[in-house]
Structure formats: structure tokens, C-alpha cells
Design a protein around this motif. Structure first.
Motif, mmCIF file in Angstrom:
data_model
loop_
_atom_site.group_PDB
_atom_site.id
_atom_site.type_symbol
_atom_site.label_atom_id
_atom_site.label_comp_id
_atom_site.label_asym_id
_atom_site.label_seq_id
_atom_site.Cartn_x
_atom_site.Cartn_y
_atom_site.Cartn_z
ATOM 1 N N GLY A 18 -3.193 -13.042 9.794
ATOM 2 C CA GLY A 18 -3.744 -11.937 10.778
ATOM 3 C C GLY A 18 -3.104 -11.710 11.751
ATOM 4 N N PHE A 68 -0.844 3.342 11.298
ATOM 5 C CA PHE A 68 -0.739 1.893 11.203
ATOM 6 C C PHE A 68 -0.909 1.674 9.606
ATOM 7 C CE2 PHE A 68 -3.276 4.791 14.894
ATOM 8 C CZ PHE A 68 -2.999 3.957 15.626
ATOM 9 N N MET A 69 -0.847 0.177 10.281
ATOM 10 C CA MET A 69 -0.299 -0.789 8.958
ATOM 11 C C MET A 69 -0.280 -2.293 9.046
ATOM 12 S SD MET A 69 4.064 0.857 8.145
ATOM 13 C CE MET A 69 3.626 0.593 10.546
ATOM 14 N N THR A 70 -1.285 -3.054 8.039
ATOM 15 C CA THR A 70 -0.838 -3.534 7.797
ATOM 16 C C THR A 70 -1.120 -4.795 8.108
ATOM 17 O OG1 THR A 70 -4.048 -2.883 8.010
ATOM 18 C CG2 THR A 70 -3.633 -5.411 8.199
ATOM 19 N N GLU A 128 0.380 -0.608 0.395
ATOM 20 C CA GLU A 128 0.126 -0.115 0.243
ATOM 21 C C GLU A 128 0.980 1.596 0.187
ATOM 22 O OE1 GLU A 128 -2.760 -0.132 3.079
ATOM 23 O OE2 GLU A 128 -3.672 -2.148 2.213
ATOM 24 N N GLN A 133 -7.323 -0.413 16.406
ATOM 25 C CA GLN A 133 -6.725 -0.411 15.434
ATOM 26 C C GLN A 133 -5.846 -2.096 16.183
ATOM 27 O OE1 GLN A 133 -5.737 1.111 12.932
ATOM 28 N NE2 GLN A 133 -7.341 2.813 13.869
ATOM 29 N N CYS A 185 3.727 -14.072 10.304
ATOM 30 C CA CYS A 185 1.936 -13.155 10.097
ATOM 31 C C CYS A 185 1.379 -14.322 9.397
ATOM 32 C CB CYS A 185 1.314 -11.948 9.806
ATOM 33 S SG CYS A 185 0.290 -11.272 9.430
ATOM 34 N N HIS A 197 4.186 -3.002 17.935
ATOM 35 C CA HIS A 197 2.538 -4.534 17.085
ATOM 36 C C HIS A 197 1.330 -4.521 18.578
ATOM 37 C CE1 HIS A 197 0.200 -8.294 17.229
ATOM 38 N NE2 HIS A 197 -0.228 -8.098 16.249
ATOM 39 N N TRP A 248 -5.313 4.079 20.161
ATOM 40 C CA TRP A 248 -4.763 2.873 19.047
ATOM 41 C C TRP A 248 -6.242 2.130 18.903
ATOM 42 C CZ3 TRP A 248 -0.172 -0.241 21.337
ATOM 43 C CH2 TRP A 248 1.120 -0.033 20.654
ATOM 44 N N GLY A 283 -4.124 -5.499 16.519
ATOM 45 C CA GLY A 283 -3.803 -5.991 14.914
ATOM 46 C C GLY A 283 -2.908 -5.878 14.074
ATOM 47 N N LYS A 284 -2.704 -4.362 14.394
ATOM 48 C CA LYS A 284 -2.024 -3.751 13.065
ATOM 49 C C LYS A 284 -0.404 -3.368 13.818
ATOM 50 C CE LYS A 284 -5.838 -1.692 11.115
ATOM 51 N NZ LYS A 284 -6.613 -0.307 10.083
#
Length: 132
Positions: free
Chosen positions: A107, A84-86, A9, A70, A104, A58, A67, A72-73
Motif C-alpha cells: 500500500g 481517486f484511484m487506489t 476497477e 484519500q 507500490c 500521489h 483530498w 495513499g491514493k
């Protein structure tokens, strides 16, 4: 034409875009946080009070404060705010506090097998982008 890359992304430059350096710098900054990924700690729910510039955490299953929403991001402190990044499937991340790597899967970051070096060392066959 999409305005970001499909996997990480990262922002893409658009043909008629002004100030292209801004988009380019944003992409480089995101790569700085994702390449050779290391987090301060896994599954932290409370944002640290005074994080160092560029540090990554994390986010745990029950985040609080800035947070919230958010879980798990990955949370990266940059320029006075959180980005924040997935995490993607298969991303490997080193936990600085825990002193171990996790991967990972579905998820969630899970421990790599403890005997991973032995598994790799004793492979009878290996195929890279092909059958063994």
C-alpha cells in the motif's frame, strides 16, 4: 455479473445498458491515467490550485482540502474534478518531480533498489510464469 474489472476497477458494459459509449469512454479515460503511470509528485498533501487536465498526483499521509480521506491514493484531475484511484500491489510509477521510479508494496510507494539494473543484468536464472 460484476460491473467492473477486478484489478483496475474499469467499468464493464452491462447487457441491457443504454448509452454503452459512456461506460466505454469512462474505461478508456481511466486507462489513460493508469497506463505508463507517472505522477507529478509523490506524497503531496495539499491539492494543487490549478492542475493541468489529466495530471496525476500521489496523495500523502495527511491530505487537506478536497483530498481529505484519500491518503495513499492517486489523484487525477479530470473534467474539473478529482478522480481517486487506489494503487495496486506491484504497480510501478515514475515520479516526474523526483526523477525516479517507485513500486507500490503493502500500500505504499517505495524506491526501487538503486542497483536494479545490475541485479537484472547479472541474473543466473530467470523464470517467467514458471520456475527458472
Amino acid at each position: 455479473m460484476p460491473d467492473q474489472t477486478p484489478r483496475l476497477e474499469l467499468p464493464l458494459l452491462m447487457p441491457s445498458q443504454a448509452q454503452k459509449h459512456v461506460t466505454h469512454n469512462e474505461a478508456i479515460d481511466l486507462l489513460d491515467g493508469l497506463v505508463h503511470l507517472a505522477v507529478q509528485s509523490f506524497a503531496l498533501n495539499d491539492p494543487p490550485e490549478a492542475p493541468a487536465e489529466g495530471t496525476v498526483w500521489h496523495v500523502g499521509p495527511a491530505p487537506t482540502g478536497l483530498w481529505i480521506g484519500q491518503a495513499g491514493k492517486l489523484a487525477r484531475w479530470r473534467n474539473g474534478g478529482w478522480i481517486f484511484m487506489t494503487p495496486g500491489e506491484g504497480w510501478i510509477c515514475w515520479g516526474l518531480t523526483e526523477g525516479r521510479a517507485r513500486v507500490c508494496l503493502s500500500g505504499a510507494f517505495v524506491d526501487l533498489p538503486a542497483n536494479l539494473p545490475d541485479l537484472i543484468q547479472n541474473l543466473s536464472q530467470l523464470g517467467v510464469h514458471t520456475a527458472a
